[in-house]
Design a protein around this motif. Structure first.
Motif, PDB file in Angstrom:
ATOM      1  N   PHE A  72       0.792  -1.233   0.000  1.00 43.97           N
ATOM      2  CA  PHE A  72       0.000   0.000   0.000  1.00 43.97           C
ATOM      3  C   PHE A  72       0.821   1.277   0.000  1.00 43.97           C
ATOM      4  O   PHE A  72       0.403   2.288   0.562  1.00 43.97           O
ATOM      5  CB  PHE A  72      -0.964   0.006   1.189  1.00 43.97           C
ATOM      6  CG  PHE A  72      -1.761  -1.254   1.310  1.00 43.97           C
ATOM      7  CD1 PHE A  72      -2.763  -1.551   0.400  1.00 43.97           C
ATOM      8  CD2 PHE A  72      -1.482  -2.158   2.313  1.00 43.97           C
ATOM      9  CE1 PHE A  72      -3.492  -2.723   0.501  1.00 43.97           C
ATOM     10  CE2 PHE A  72      -2.223  -3.332   2.425  1.00 43.97           C
ATOM     11  CZ  PHE A  72      -3.216  -3.617   1.514  1.00 43.97           C
ATOM     12  N   LEU A 131       2.061   3.812   6.775  1.00 46.33           N
ATOM     13  CA  LEU A 131       1.138   3.830   5.649  1.00 46.33           C
ATOM     14  C   LEU A 131       0.796   5.273   5.279  1.00 46.33           C
ATOM     15  O   LEU A 131       0.768   6.154   6.142  1.00 46.33           O
ATOM     16  CB  LEU A 131      -0.133   3.061   5.992  1.00 46.33           C
ATOM     17  CG  LEU A 131       0.062   1.571   6.284  1.00 46.33           C
ATOM     18  CD1 LEU A 131      -1.240   0.943   6.761  1.00 46.33           C
ATOM     19  CD2 LEU A 131       0.567   0.852   5.054  1.00 46.33           C
ATOM     20  N   PRO A 132       0.531   5.534   4.002  1.00 40.97           N
ATOM     21  CA  PRO A 132       0.243   6.905   3.559  1.00 40.97           C
ATOM     22  C   PRO A 132      -0.906   7.568   4.312  1.00 40.97           C
ATOM     23  O   PRO A 132      -0.816   8.744   4.668  1.00 40.97           O
ATOM     24  CB  PRO A 132      -0.098   6.740   2.076  1.00 40.97           C
ATOM     25  CG  PRO A 132       0.554   5.479   1.665  1.00 40.97           C
ATOM     26  CD  PRO A 132       0.555   4.597   2.879  1.00 40.97           C
ATOM     27  N   ASP A 133      -1.987   6.835   4.570  1.00 36.66           N
ATOM     28  CA  ASP A 133      -3.120   7.421   5.295  1.00 36.66           C
ATOM     29  C   ASP A 133      -2.723   7.843   6.702  1.00 36.66           C
ATOM     30  O   ASP A 133      -3.183   8.872   7.206  1.00 36.66           O
ATOM     31  CB  ASP A 133      -4.287   6.435   5.379  1.00 36.66           C
ATOM     32  CG  ASP A 133      -4.984   6.234   4.048  1.00 36.66           C
ATOM     33  OD1 ASP A 133      -4.741   7.050   3.126  1.00 36.66           O
ATOM     34  OD2 ASP A 133      -5.759   5.282   3.930  1.00 36.66           O
ATOM     35  N   GLU A 134      -1.883   7.058   7.337  1.00 37.32           N
ATOM     36  CA  GLU A 134      -1.427   7.390   8.687  1.00 37.32           C
ATOM     37  C   GLU A 134      -0.519   8.617   8.667  1.00 37.32           C
ATOM     38  O   GLU A 134      -0.606   9.479   9.542  1.00 37.32           O
ATOM     39  CB  GLU A 134      -0.709   6.204   9.319  1.00 37.32           C
ATOM     40  CG  GLU A 134      -0.117   6.487  10.672  1.00 37.32           C
ATOM     41  CD  GLU A 134      -1.116   7.009  11.691  1.00 37.32           C
ATOM     42  OE1 GLU A 134      -0.672   7.692  12.642  1.00 37.32           O
ATOM     43  OE2 GLU A 134      -2.321   6.752  11.560  1.00 37.32           O
ATOM     44  N   HIS A 138      -0.679  11.031   6.512  1.00 38.98           N
ATOM     45  CA  HIS A 138      -1.575  12.164   6.269  1.00 38.98           C
ATOM     46  C   HIS A 138      -2.283  12.568   7.573  1.00 38.98           C
ATOM     47  O   HIS A 138      -2.391  13.748   7.907  1.00 38.98           O
ATOM     48  CB  HIS A 138      -2.577  11.803   5.184  1.00 38.98           C
ATOM     49  CG  HIS A 138      -3.557  12.879   4.860  1.00 38.98           C
ATOM     50  ND1 HIS A 138      -3.557  14.127   5.418  1.00 38.98           N
ATOM     51  CD2 HIS A 138      -4.594  12.916   4.001  1.00 38.98           C
ATOM     52  CE1 HIS A 138      -4.538  14.855   4.941  1.00 38.98           C
ATOM     53  NE2 HIS A 138      -5.186  14.139   4.084  1.00 38.98           N
ATOM     54  N   ARG A 139      -2.776  11.581   8.327  1.00 41.61           N
ATOM     55  CA  ARG A 139      -3.448  11.853   9.592  1.00 41.61           C
ATOM     56  C   ARG A 139      -2.495  12.571  10.554  1.00 41.61           C
ATOM     57  O   ARG A 139      -2.854  13.562  11.186  1.00 41.61           O
ATOM     58  CB  ARG A 139      -3.938  10.556  10.239  1.00 41.61           C
ATOM     59  CG  ARG A 139      -4.738  10.801  11.533  1.00 41.61           C
ATOM     60  CD  ARG A 139      -4.707   9.598  12.465  1.00 41.61           C
ATOM     61  NE  ARG A 139      -3.376   9.212  12.885  1.00 41.61           N
ATOM     62  CZ  ARG A 139      -2.670   9.805  13.859  1.00 41.61           C
ATOM     63  NH1 ARG A 139      -3.145  10.849  14.483  1.00 41.61           N
ATOM     64  NH2 ARG A 139      -1.465   9.373  14.175  1.00 41.61           N
ATOM     65  N   THR A 149      -1.852  16.210   9.284  1.00 35.57           N
ATOM     66  CA  THR A 149      -3.034  17.053   9.459  1.00 35.57           C
ATOM     67  C   THR A 149      -3.189  17.456  10.913  1.00 35.57           C
ATOM     68  O   THR A 149      -3.425  18.620  11.220  1.00 35.57           O
ATOM     69  CB  THR A 149      -4.296  16.310   8.969  1.00 35.57           C
ATOM     70  OG1 THR A 149      -4.107  15.953   7.599  1.00 35.57           O
ATOM     71  CG2 THR A 149      -5.515  17.182   9.085  1.00 35.57           C
TER      72      THR A 149
END
Length: 65
Positions: free
Chosen positions: A8, A48-51, A53-54, A57
């Motif tokens: 991912f 992971l990319p989503d983490e 980003h979170r 942010t």
């Protein structure tokens, strides 16, 4: 381990540190403290990319406040 073999689009702690302009030790501290979640694959921690980003942010919101 190359990027192509990572699930991912995960990034190593070293890659995250380079991308953020932070030290590897700082990123590892964030992971240990639970501020940045990482997945262990063998001996390596991958973010992971989503983490990422979170984390970014939330970090930006804290800096602006």
């Amino acid at each position: 381990m190359t990027n192509q073999n990572r699930p991912f689009g995960a990034k190593s702690v070293e890659e995250v540190a380079q991308e953020l302009g932070a030290s590897v030790a700082s990123i590892r501290r964030y992971v240990r403290a639970g501020r940045l979640k990482a997945v262990k694959v063998g001996r390596r921690a991958l973010v992971l990319p989503d983490e990422l980003h979170r984390f970014l942010t939330g970090r930006e919101a804290r800096i602006a406040a």
